[in-house]
Each structure stands twice: as C-alpha cells, then as structure tokens.
Design a protein around this motif. Structure first.
Motif, mmCIF file in Angstrom:
data_model
loop_
_atom_site.group_PDB
_atom_site.id
_atom_site.type_symbol
_atom_site.label_atom_id
_atom_site.label_comp_id
_atom_site.label_asym_id
_atom_site.label_seq_id
_atom_site.Cartn_x
_atom_site.Cartn_y
_atom_site.Cartn_z
ATOM 1 N N VAL A 147 0.799 -1.221 0.000
ATOM 2 C CA VAL A 147 0.000 0.000 0.000
ATOM 3 C C VAL A 147 0.835 1.276 0.000
ATOM 4 N N GLY A 148 2.009 1.237 0.616
ATOM 5 C CA GLY A 148 2.776 2.479 0.692
ATOM 6 C C GLY A 148 3.551 2.804 -0.566
ATOM 7 N N LEU A 149 3.592 1.875 -1.512
ATOM 8 C CA LEU A 149 4.472 2.033 -2.659
ATOM 9 C C LEU A 149 3.787 2.790 -3.772
ATOM 10 N N LYS A 150 4.495 3.751 -4.323
ATOM 11 C CA LYS A 150 3.978 4.422 -5.514
ATOM 12 C C LYS A 150 4.075 3.439 -6.672
ATOM 13 N N ARG A 151 3.058 3.377 -7.486
ATOM 14 C CA ARG A 151 3.041 2.446 -8.616
ATOM 15 C C ARG A 151 3.381 1.027 -8.162
ATOM 16 N N GLY A 152 2.722 0.608 -7.098
ATOM 17 C CA GLY A 152 3.005 -0.726 -6.564
ATOM 18 C C GLY A 152 2.309 -1.840 -7.318
ATOM 19 N N GLY A 153 1.632 -1.496 -8.417
ATOM 20 C CA GLY A 153 0.827 -2.479 -9.133
ATOM 21 C C GLY A 153 1.626 -3.665 -9.646
ATOM 22 N N LEU A 154 2.825 -3.412 -10.122
ATOM 23 C CA LEU A 154 3.649 -4.495 -10.662
ATOM 24 C C LEU A 154 4.038 -5.463 -9.550
ATOM 25 N N LEU A 155 4.520 -4.895 -8.437
ATOM 26 C CA LEU A 155 4.913 -5.730 -7.310
ATOM 27 C C LEU A 155 3.706 -6.495 -6.783
ATOM 28 N N LEU A 156 2.575 -5.806 -6.741
ATOM 29 C CA LEU A 156 1.348 -6.445 -6.276
ATOM 30 C C LEU A 156 1.013 -7.662 -7.134
ATOM 31 N N SER A 157 1.086 -7.488 -8.460
ATOM 32 C CA SER A 157 0.776 -8.613 -9.346
ATOM 33 C C SER A 157 1.739 -9.768 -9.120
ATOM 34 N N LEU A 158 3.024 -9.434 -8.967
ATOM 35 C CA LEU A 158 4.022 -10.487 -8.774
ATOM 36 C C LEU A 158 3.802 -11.222 -7.455
ATOM 37 N N LEU A 159 3.367 -10.480 -6.442
ATOM 38 C CA LEU A 159 3.114 -11.106 -5.143
ATOM 39 C C LEU A 159 1.886 -11.992 -5.175
ATOM 40 N N VAL A 160 0.863 -11.493 -5.851
ATOM 41 C CA VAL A 160 -0.450 -12.116 -5.732
ATOM 42 C C VAL A 160 -0.618 -13.292 -6.698
ATOM 43 N N LEU A 161 -0.024 -13.183 -7.895
ATOM 44 C CA LEU A 161 -0.267 -14.238 -8.897
ATOM 45 C C LEU A 161 0.105 -15.640 -8.412
ATOM 46 N N PRO A 162 1.276 -15.828 -7.779
ATOM 47 C CA PRO A 162 1.576 -17.177 -7.282
ATOM 48 C C PRO A 162 0.548 -17.671 -6.273
ATOM 49 N N LEU A 163 0.020 -16.737 -5.466
ATOM 50 C CA LEU A 163 -0.970 -17.135 -4.469
ATOM 51 C C LEU A 163 -2.310 -17.482 -5.126
ATOM 52 N N TYR A 164 -2.524 -16.952 -6.321
ATOM 53 C CA TYR A 164 -3.768 -17.236 -7.042
ATOM 54 C C TYR A 164 -3.740 -18.607 -7.708
ATOM 55 N N ILE A 165 -2.531 -19.144 -7.944
ATOM 56 C CA ILE A 165 -2.437 -20.348 -8.774
ATOM 57 C C ILE A 165 -3.229 -21.543 -8.226
ATOM 58 N N PRO A 166 -3.146 -21.843 -6.907
ATOM 59 C CA PRO A 166 -3.949 -22.983 -6.428
ATOM 60 C C PRO A 166 -5.446 -22.809 -6.700
ATOM 61 N N THR A 167 -5.946 -21.598 -6.436
ATOM 62 C CA THR A 167 -7.367 -21.345 -6.694
ATOM 63 C C THR A 167 -7.676 -21.561 -8.175
ATOM 64 N N LEU A 168 -6.792 -21.086 -9.030
ATOM 65 C CA LEU A 168 -7.011 -21.226 -10.474
ATOM 66 C C LEU A 168 -7.016 -22.695 -10.882
ATOM 67 N N ILE A 169 -6.027 -23.445 -10.380
ATOM 68 C CA ILE A 169 -5.926 -24.860 -10.774
ATOM 69 C C ILE A 169 -7.183 -25.617 -10.356
ATOM 70 N N PHE A 170 -7.569 -25.480 -9.093
ATOM 71 C CA PHE A 170 -8.723 -26.243 -8.617
ATOM 72 C C PHE A 170 -10.020 -25.726 -9.236
ATOM 73 N N GLY A 171 -10.115 -24.410 -9.394
ATOM 74 C CA GLY A 171 -11.331 -23.835 -9.968
ATOM 75 C C GLY A 171 -11.530 -24.276 -11.404
ATOM 76 N N ALA A 172 -10.464 -24.133 -12.208
ATOM 77 C CA ALA A 172 -10.579 -24.498 -13.619
ATOM 78 C C ALA A 172 -10.780 -26.007 -13.770
ATOM 79 N N GLU A 173 -10.100 -26.774 -12.900
ATOM 80 C CA GLU A 173 -10.241 -28.243 -12.963
ATOM 81 C C GLU A 173 -11.681 -28.651 -12.636
ATOM 82 N N ALA A 174 -12.233 -28.045 -11.584
ATOM 83 C CA ALA A 174 -13.611 -28.383 -11.211
ATOM 84 C C ALA A 174 -14.565 -28.006 -12.342
ATOM 85 N N ALA A 175 -14.356 -26.834 -12.936
ATOM 86 C CA ALA A 175 -15.249 -26.402 -14.017
ATOM 87 C C ALA A 175 -15.110 -27.325 -15.227
#
Lengths: 218, 213
Positions: free
Chosen positions: A150-178
């Motif tokens: 939150v404190g970073l100017k233009r933190g969007g890139l870092l945010l994406s890099l942080l969050v995408l790996p954490l999203y992967i399990p949800t994506l794998i199970f979600g897409a697999e279930a669908a």
C-alpha cells in the motif's frame, strides 16, 4: 462496518470508481479468444472453462491496487486505523466490497460470456458455481497483497508479482472443477479443495493484511 | 479523560526524532505543540494516536478516546459533503452531523461533491469530521492550513466548545489561534539521530518492520 461497506460500494459506482472495469476486461478476453484460437467449436468448448477462469482471475487482478491505495493517499486509511472498527474488520469489509463490485459481477456474467466460446451445458452451471466459490478467495488474497504494497507508488507491478503465485492454487482447482463438471465427470474433489482455500483465506488473511497495513502506516 | 505521557521516545523510519518527552493533557486543556519544521511534531502526534508504536516510554490514554486530524483530510472526492460526514459519523456511532455542519459553516455545501470544494472548504470539512467522532482527545496536525481568518475563528470556537465540554486538544500549529492554551515546545527533546534504536527496545516486530523501512 456496514457504513464502510456502503461507502466503498458507493465510491465504486460513482464516476472513476472502477466498477465495470473488470467486467469489461472479462468481456474483451471472452470475445478475443475465439478470434485468436479459431472457430472450431470443439476446441473452443474444450478450453472454455479454463479461459473463463483465467479471464476472471486477470479481471480481478486489475482492480486490486485500488482496495487500499486510494484510502492511503487521501489519508482515510489513517483515520480508519484510529476509528472504532478493528483493522481486521476494515480489511474484511474492503475485500467484501471488492468482491461485490468485481467477483460477483464476473460470476454472474461468466455463464453468458461462456456462450461466446461455445461452452456446453452443464458448463454454464459449473462455471457459475466454481467462480462463486473461488472469487471470494481472489478478493481476499488480493486484499492481502494490496495491504503489503500500500505504501508504494506504482506498486501495481509488485502487487501482481506477489499475488499471482498465491492465485495459482485457486485457479488450478477452480478451472479443474469447471472442466470436469462440464465434461460430466465428478468435480467434487477440486471443488472442495477450492472451497477450503477460500475458507482458509477468509479466516486467516484479514489478520495478516491488518498487520501489514499497521506496519505500512507507521 | 487525561492523557499522561512519560519519558516518550518516538522514531520516524527507524531514526529516533524525539526522546524523554513528559507532559500531561488534562480535560479542558489545550496544548499547543511548537517546533520548527521537521522537528517531529507529526511523528509525535501519530505515535500518540496509536498509528505507530513508541520506541520507549508510556502513553496513558486509550486510542479509542483519541481522534487524529492529519494533514490529509481523508475526504472522498466523489462523495458529497454530507456523505463524507455521515460516513465518519456512522463509523463512530454518532447519529447527527448537524452540529458539525453548523459549526464549520458548511450548510450551503452539503450536497456538493467534495471534489468541487476549495482548499479551505475541504479543510473545514476535514475539521468538521472531528465533531462527529465524539472522542474527547483531539490531536491536530496544523489544522489551520489554507483556512482564512474567519474560518480560523470558527475552528477556534469549535476547540473552545470542545474543551468547555470536558475535551482536550493537542494542536501542532505555527500561528496564534487566540485560544487560552499552554505551549509545549518540543525543541529541547530532539533525539540524537546517529545513536539509532536502543537494543533493549527491540520488540518482536522490530525485525519484521525492517523489511518495510
């Protein structure tokens, strides 16, 4: 807390609030994929659940940095931190508001957008159910990432890099279930795994995000 | 609700800025915080408000009794004056915004989006927020920036009414507000920045914090 939810929803709906951004992006992805992949109906209907999931995930990612950044910049976050609402509550409400303006519209729209990719019945049902269960985790994990950056100017890139790996399990199970559900197979196991991730995120991440916010406000 | 500060040391970005600070703020008292730019007034106020932990010393006030008025007003540009105030009022469990609207002469502006307010009007709206928090201790960081003389008068009236009702205020300002107040000059409490943080004051958070500094 209800007041905070109403405020955040109202801000999202007003001009420049970002409501519709995710939905528009999702529509663009769903429209462009058939052009890119080609018109073979069989291929499209096979990849439709996965593409819809990836599209929804990226659409969700698009608006994450707004969760705390705007409040941080105009000083509201300092005032919220000293308000009677516990920080964990603030985080949970903001994640809920993000889900209501991003995840929920995506979930509702996905079965309709599926038609653009020749999604076969009962795929509409399964894409709806998996997104309904999975998108709250995307908002909650995203709120945690947003709190960290939150404190970073233009933190969007870092945010994406942080969050995408954490999203992967949800994506794998979600897409697999669908995918399994659409093919008429049992989707119970990946569905339960994804539900577990969602429940765990909602239970734990408000505390982690609140701790990160407190440190970033110092 | 009395605030007693004992032997307080505060740091900004890991560098100590003030140390050995002792004072009390009693109900009905206004304390003016004086000090040159960069002397640590904002850091002190943020520490007292509970936004950052002190590196040493004790503050005997519950953060639930304190409201902090920062440089930034915390206003949402797309919300109207009324919506902004109503939000903060309901967060703090206060029913009416009428006294705040009256007190800062915002009556004619309630339906205007705060994006369309002038700097002084925004500041008045930011200060009106103090009246809808219902909290006894006000910590204000240069509250009169961009206010005209008449609005400074309104602000001084609001502070007088607040302390007359048993409240207290600690105000960092460079101007004379015309309020009967005591002065706290933080100049003599300046810390030696080269010494760094004392080892015995490292808490469990310290290492974690350093990742963010």
């Amino acid at each position: 807390m209800i007041a905070l939810l109403i405020r955040d929803m109202r801000l999202a709906m007003r001009a420049g609030g970002g409501f519709g951004l995710g939905l528009a992006f999702f529509l663009i992805v769903s429209t462009l994929v058939p052009f890119g992949v080609g018109p073979e109906a069989a291929i499209l209907s096979r990849i439709a659940p996965g593409i819809l999931w990836v599209g929804a995930l990226l659409a969700c990612l698009l608006s994450l940095d707004r969760i705390f950044q705007l409040d941080f910049e105009d000083g509201s976050l300092d005032l919220l931190a000293t308000a009677p609402i516990p920080m964990e509550g603030t985080v949970a409400i903001k994640a809920l508001a993000h889900w209501l303006v991003t995840g929920l519209p995506l979930t509702l729209a996905a079965p309709a957008f599926g038609a653009l990719m020749n999604l076969q019945s009962p795929g509409h049902f399964w894409i709806f159910v998996t997104l309904l269960i999975g998108t709250p985790a995307l908002s909650m994990i995203g709120a945690f990432g947003a709190a960290l950056t939150v404190g970073l100017k233009r933190g969007g890139l870092l945010l994406s890099l942080l969050v995408l790996p954490l999203y992967i399990p949800t994506l794998i199970f979600g897409a697999e279930a669908a995918t399994r559900g659409t093919a008429g197979l049992s989707a119970l196991t990946p569905l339960l795994m994804m539900a577990g991730i969602t429940a765990g995120s909602i239970a734990l991440l408000p505390f982690a995000a609140a701790a990160a916010l407190r440190i970033n406000l110092r | 609700m009395k605030m007693k500060v004992e032997n307080l040391s505060v740091a900004r970005g890991g560098v100590p800025v003030l140390e050995g600070l002792n004072f009390t703020l009693a109900p009905g008292q206004v304390l003016i915080l004086r000090g040159p730019n960069g002397s640590g007034k904002t850091t002190l106020l943020r520490t007292l408000a509970g936004l950052q932990p002190p590196i040493a010393g004790a503050i005997s006030a519950d953060p639930e009794n304190i409201t902090y008025g920062a440089h930034a007003d915390g206003l949402k540009a797309t919300l109207t004056v009324e919506e902004n105030l109503t939000f903060w009022a309901s967060v703090h469990g206060i029913d009416t915004i009428a006294p705040a609207v009256e007190g800062f002469n915002l009556s004619g502006l309630t339906h205007r989006p705060s994006a369309n307010l002038s700097a002084g009007q925004k500041r008045r709206l930011g200060l009106a927020r103090l009246l809808v928090t219902g909290r006894p201790i006000w910590l204000l960081d240069e509250p009169t920036v961009s206010l005209d003389v008449a609005s400074v008068g309104l602000f001084a009236d609001a502070v007088r009414a607040h302390v007359a009702g048993g409240g207290a205020a600690l105000i960092a300002t460079h101007i004379d507000l015309g309020i009967d107040a005591d002065t706290l000059d933080i100049g003599p409490f300046r810390a030696d920045p080269k010494r760094g943080r004392d080892v015995q004051h490292r808490d469990g958070y310290a290492d974690f914090d350093e990742a963010f500094l």
